[in-house]
Design a protein around this motif. Structure first.
Motif, PDB file in Angstrom:
ATOM      1  N   ARG A   1      -7.283   3.695 -10.887  1.00 13.19           N
ATOM      2  CA  ARG A   1      -6.978   2.273 -10.750  1.00 13.19           C
ATOM      3  C   ARG A   1      -6.136   1.998  -9.504  1.00 13.19           C
ATOM      4  NH1 ARG A   1      -2.819  -1.434 -14.134  1.00 13.19           N
ATOM      5  NH2 ARG A   1      -3.282  -3.376 -13.076  1.00 13.19           N
ATOM      6  N   VAL A   2      -5.059   2.804  -9.329  1.00 11.09           N
ATOM      7  CA  VAL A   2      -4.168   2.561  -8.188  1.00 11.09           C
ATOM      8  C   VAL A   2      -4.896   2.804  -6.871  1.00 11.09           C
ATOM      9  CG1 VAL A   2      -2.034   3.258  -7.063  1.00 11.09           C
ATOM     10  CG2 VAL A   2      -2.117   3.114  -9.548  1.00 11.09           C
ATOM     11  N   ARG A   3      -5.709   3.870  -6.812  1.00 12.99           N
ATOM     12  CA  ARG A   3      -6.431   4.150  -5.573  1.00 12.99           C
ATOM     13  C   ARG A   3      -7.480   3.085  -5.284  1.00 12.99           C
ATOM     14  NH1 ARG A   3      -6.610  10.640  -6.740  1.00 12.99           N
ATOM     15  NH2 ARG A   3      -4.696  11.144  -5.606  1.00 12.99           N
ATOM     16  N   SER A   4      -8.044   2.521  -6.346  1.00  8.45           N
ATOM     17  CA  SER A   4      -8.977   1.408  -6.155  1.00  8.45           C
ATOM     18  C   SER A   4      -8.266   0.213  -5.528  1.00  8.45           C
ATOM     19  CB  SER A   4      -9.598   1.011  -7.503  1.00  8.45           C
ATOM     20  OG  SER A   4     -10.410  -0.135  -7.364  1.00  8.45           O
TER      21      SER A   4
ATOM     22  N   ILE B   1       0.832  -1.201   0.000  1.00  9.72           N
ATOM     23  CA  ILE B   1       0.000   0.000   0.000  1.00  9.72           C
ATOM     24  C   ILE B   1       0.868   1.251   0.000  1.00  9.72           C
ATOM     25  CG2 ILE B   1      -1.591   1.347   1.425  1.00  9.72           C
ATOM     26  CD1 ILE B   1      -2.935  -1.260   2.227  1.00  9.72           C
ATOM     27  N   SER B   2       1.914   1.250   0.812  1.00 15.47           N
ATOM     28  CA  SER B   2       2.825   2.409   0.841  1.00 15.47           C
ATOM     29  C   SER B   2       3.481   2.621  -0.513  1.00 15.47           C
ATOM     30  CB  SER B   2       3.897   2.201   1.918  1.00 15.47           C
ATOM     31  OG  SER B   2       3.323   2.088   3.198  1.00 15.47           O
ATOM     32  N   GLN B   3       3.849   1.510  -1.160  1.00 12.51           N
ATOM     33  CA  GLN B   3       4.459   1.609  -2.485  1.00 12.51           C
ATOM     34  C   GLN B   3       3.482   2.209  -3.489  1.00 12.51           C
ATOM     35  OE1 GLN B   3       5.593  -2.164  -4.098  1.00 12.51           O
ATOM     36  NE2 GLN B   3       6.591  -1.310  -5.884  1.00 12.51           N
ATOM     37  N   MET B   4       2.222   1.776  -3.431  1.00  8.95           N
ATOM     38  CA  MET B   4       1.239   2.301  -4.378  1.00  8.95           C
ATOM     39  C   MET B   4       0.878   3.755  -4.085  1.00  8.95           C
ATOM     40  SD  MET B   4      -1.260  -0.907  -5.300  1.00  8.95           S
ATOM     41  CE  MET B   4      -1.677  -1.347  -3.612  1.00  8.95           C
ATOM     42  N   GLU B   5       0.912   4.146  -2.814  1.00  2.00           N
ATOM     43  CA  GLU B   5       0.708   5.556  -2.483  1.00  2.00           C
ATOM     44  C   GLU B   5       1.824   6.406  -3.077  1.00  2.00           C
ATOM     45  OE1 GLU B   5       0.455   5.317   1.724  1.00  2.00           O
ATOM     46  OE2 GLU B   5      -1.751   5.108   1.729  1.00  2.00           O
ATOM     47  N   GLU B   6       3.053   5.871  -3.049  1.00  2.00           N
ATOM     48  CA  GLU B   6       4.165   6.584  -3.672  1.00  2.00           C
ATOM     49  C   GLU B   6       3.979   6.666  -5.183  1.00  2.00           C
ATOM     50  OE1 GLU B   6       7.881   8.527  -4.161  1.00  2.00           O
ATOM     51  OE2 GLU B   6       6.439   8.341  -2.526  1.00  2.00           O
ATOM     52  N   ILE B   7       3.448   5.592  -5.789  1.00  2.00           N
ATOM     53  CA  ILE B   7       3.162   5.610  -7.225  1.00  2.00           C
ATOM     54  C   ILE B   7       2.154   6.709  -7.543  1.00  2.00           C
ATOM     55  CG2 ILE B   7       2.057   4.309  -9.092  1.00  2.00           C
ATOM     56  CD1 ILE B   7       3.334   1.789  -7.955  1.00  2.00           C
ATOM     57  N   CYS B   8       1.128   6.845  -6.703  1.00  2.00           N
ATOM     58  CA  CYS B   8       0.139   7.913  -6.909  1.00  2.00           C
ATOM     59  C   CYS B   8       0.804   9.287  -6.890  1.00  2.00           C
ATOM     60  CB  CYS B   8      -0.945   7.837  -5.826  1.00  2.00           C
ATOM     61  SG  CYS B   8      -2.118   6.493  -6.041  1.00  2.00           S
ATOM     62  N   ARG B   9       1.716   9.463  -5.937  1.00  2.62           N
ATOM     63  CA  ARG B   9       2.394  10.754  -5.834  1.00  2.62           C
ATOM     64  C   ARG B   9       3.218  11.039  -7.094  1.00  2.62           C
ATOM     65  NH1 ARG B   9       7.124  12.829  -4.969  1.00  2.62           N
ATOM     66  NH2 ARG B   9       8.112  10.775  -4.859  1.00  2.62           N
ATOM     67  N   ILE B  10       3.933  10.011  -7.583  1.00  2.00           N
ATOM     68  CA  ILE B  10       4.760  10.192  -8.773  1.00  2.00           C
ATOM     69  C   ILE B  10       3.898  10.466 -10.004  1.00  2.00           C
ATOM     70  CG2 ILE B  10       6.407   9.058 -10.312  1.00  2.00           C
ATOM     71  CD1 ILE B  10       7.465   7.545  -7.897  1.00  2.00           C
ATOM     72  N   ILE B  11       2.756   9.728 -10.106  1.00  2.01           N
ATOM     73  CA  ILE B  11       1.850   9.965 -11.231  1.00  2.01           C
ATOM     74  C   ILE B  11       1.375  11.412 -11.239  1.00  2.01           C
ATOM     75  CG2 ILE B  11      -0.433   9.407 -12.149  1.00  2.01           C
ATOM     76  CD1 ILE B  11       0.015   6.530 -11.267  1.00  2.01           C
TER      77      ILE B  11
ATOM     78  N   PRO C   1       0.070  -2.386  -9.937  1.00  4.00           N
ATOM     79  CA  PRO C   1       0.232  -1.738 -11.238  1.00  4.00           C
ATOM     80  C   PRO C   1       1.455  -2.301 -11.964  1.00  4.00           C
ATOM     81  CG  PRO C   1      -0.124  -0.119  -9.493  1.00  4.00           C
ATOM     82  CD  PRO C   1       0.124  -1.430  -8.819  1.00  4.00           C
ATOM     83  N   GLU C   2       1.385  -2.280 -13.286  1.00 10.35           N
ATOM     84  CA  GLU C   2       2.504  -2.797 -14.062  1.00 10.35           C
ATOM     85  C   GLU C   2       3.758  -1.957 -13.817  1.00 10.35           C
ATOM     86  OE1 GLU C   2      -1.385  -3.681 -15.766  1.00 10.35           O
ATOM     87  OE2 GLU C   2      -0.364  -1.791 -15.351  1.00 10.35           O
ATOM     88  N   LEU C   3       4.926  -2.551 -14.105  1.00 11.89           N
ATOM     89  CA  LEU C   3       6.192  -1.846 -13.944  1.00 11.89           C
ATOM     90  C   LEU C   3       6.192  -0.596 -14.823  1.00 11.89           C
ATOM     91  CD1 LEU C   3       9.049  -1.866 -12.735  1.00 11.89           C
ATOM     92  CD2 LEU C   3       9.800  -3.139 -14.751  1.00 11.89           C
ATOM     93  N   GLY C   4       6.524   0.538 -14.254  1.00 16.71           N
ATOM     94  CA  GLY C   4       6.534   1.789 -15.002  1.00 16.71           C
ATOM     95  C   GLY C   4       5.168   2.393 -15.209  1.00 16.71           C
ATOM     96  N   TYR C   5       4.160   1.894 -14.454  1.00 14.90           N
ATOM     97  CA  TYR C   5       2.782   2.365 -14.648  1.00 14.90           C
ATOM     98  C   TYR C   5       2.653   3.858 -14.370  1.00 14.90           C
ATOM     99  CZ  TYR C   5      -2.324   2.362 -14.212  1.00 14.90           C
ATOM    100  OH  TYR C   5      -3.666   2.610 -14.364  1.00 14.90           O
ATOM    101  N   GLU C   6       3.544   4.391 -13.503  1.00 16.21           N
ATOM    102  CA  GLU C   6       3.439   5.799 -13.138  1.00 16.21           C
ATOM    103  C   GLU C   6       3.970   6.747 -14.209  1.00 16.21           C
ATOM    104  OE1 GLU C   6       5.288   3.526 -11.835  1.00 16.21           O
ATOM    105  OE2 GLU C   6       7.350   4.216 -11.506  1.00 16.21           O
ATOM    106  N   ARG C   7       4.623   6.197 -15.226  1.00 15.97           N
ATOM    107  CA  ARG C   7       5.209   7.054 -16.255  1.00 15.97           C
ATOM    108  C   ARG C   7       4.151   7.813 -17.053  1.00 15.97           C
ATOM    109  NH1 ARG C   7      10.059   3.475 -19.048  1.00 15.97           N
ATOM    110  NH2 ARG C   7      11.344   3.206 -17.167  1.00 15.97           N
TER     111      ARG C   7
END
Length: 231
Positions: free
Chosen positions: A121-124, A68-78, A178-184
């Motif tokens: 998607r990530v927040r879901s 969850i922490s990793q995906m929260e970071e992905i949200c921030r990067i997105i 999320p797939e690798l690099g999904y935040e790009r």
């Protein structure tokens, strides 16, 4: 004490009926044809199983929290990448003539749309795994409290229920991520260094920012937003 044989202590466990009972019930009572085991051995076995279940569930919960922490970071990067690309896109369009205005709004909308889709998607996933984590944490707390039950018969009965819930909440080791690099967001690039006759066909360059290419969002800042045009 046994309800049917008031002077007999409950000292065995009926494996067939899954209930504590006494020796008289086994010899003369309703459990005489059942398989039984000493209450103490069943108690020890189930307490060990519950302890192992708690340890496994705690480890699983720690893994979920890390995900969850990793995906929260992905949200921030997105959000950062989407904001960066919108700003760069807007800076270029601001220097163009009025004919670019309508096209600029469309392209900005494409960036915002994909950003919203990715964030949704990530927040879901975060909400889903967060709900699973909340249920599992509550189950751990219940299991820990049950370990303090001093009466073997009551402990076994409550342990059975908890173990069933633990089995029901067991999750596969591979959680949906999320797939690798999904935040790009670096595939949203265009180029203004072209003739004015091409302006109405400007679009984001396909393939720019893919794996194997220099990604402006990795290894430093871009000097300018990249654009390309289709003839």
């Amino acid at each position: 004490m046994c309800e049917e044989h008031e002077e007999e202590k409950i000292n065995i466990y009926c494996l067939s009926c899954q209930t504590p009972t006494c020796s008289m019930c086994k010899v003369f009572g309703k459990h005489k044809d059942c398989d039984v085991a000493p209450l103490g051995s069943v108690y020890t076995r189930q307490k060990t199983e519950l302890s192992d279940g708690i340890a496994n569930l705690v480890a699983s919960n720690d893994h979920i929290q890390a995900v969850i922490s990793q995906m929260e970071e992905i949200c921030r990067i997105i959000e950062e990448n989407g904001q960066r690309q919108r700003e760069r896109l807007a800076d270029r369009f601001d220097g163009l003539v009025s004919i670019l205005e309508e096209r600029k709004q469309k392209l900005v909308g494409l960036i915002a749309k994909q950003q919203d889709e990715k964030l949704k998607r990530v927040r879901s996933l975060i909400r889903r795994h967060g709900d699973d984590l909340e249920v599992a944490v509550t189950l751990v707390e219940t299991a820990i409290r049950s370990m303090e039950e001093p009466h073997m018969a009551l402990f076994i009965q409550s342990a059975n229920v908890i173990l069933e819930k633990m089995a029901a909440t067991a999750r596969p080791s591979n959680m949906e991520l999320p797939e690798l690099g999904y935040e790009r967001m670096s595939h949203f690039v265009i180029d203004t260094d072209d003739l004015a006759v091409m302006l109405m066909n400007i679009d984001f360059c396909p393939g720019v920012g893919d794996d194997g290419e220099d990604d402006p969002e990795e290894g430093g800042e871009e000097s300018e937003l990249e654009f390309c045009s289709r003839y």
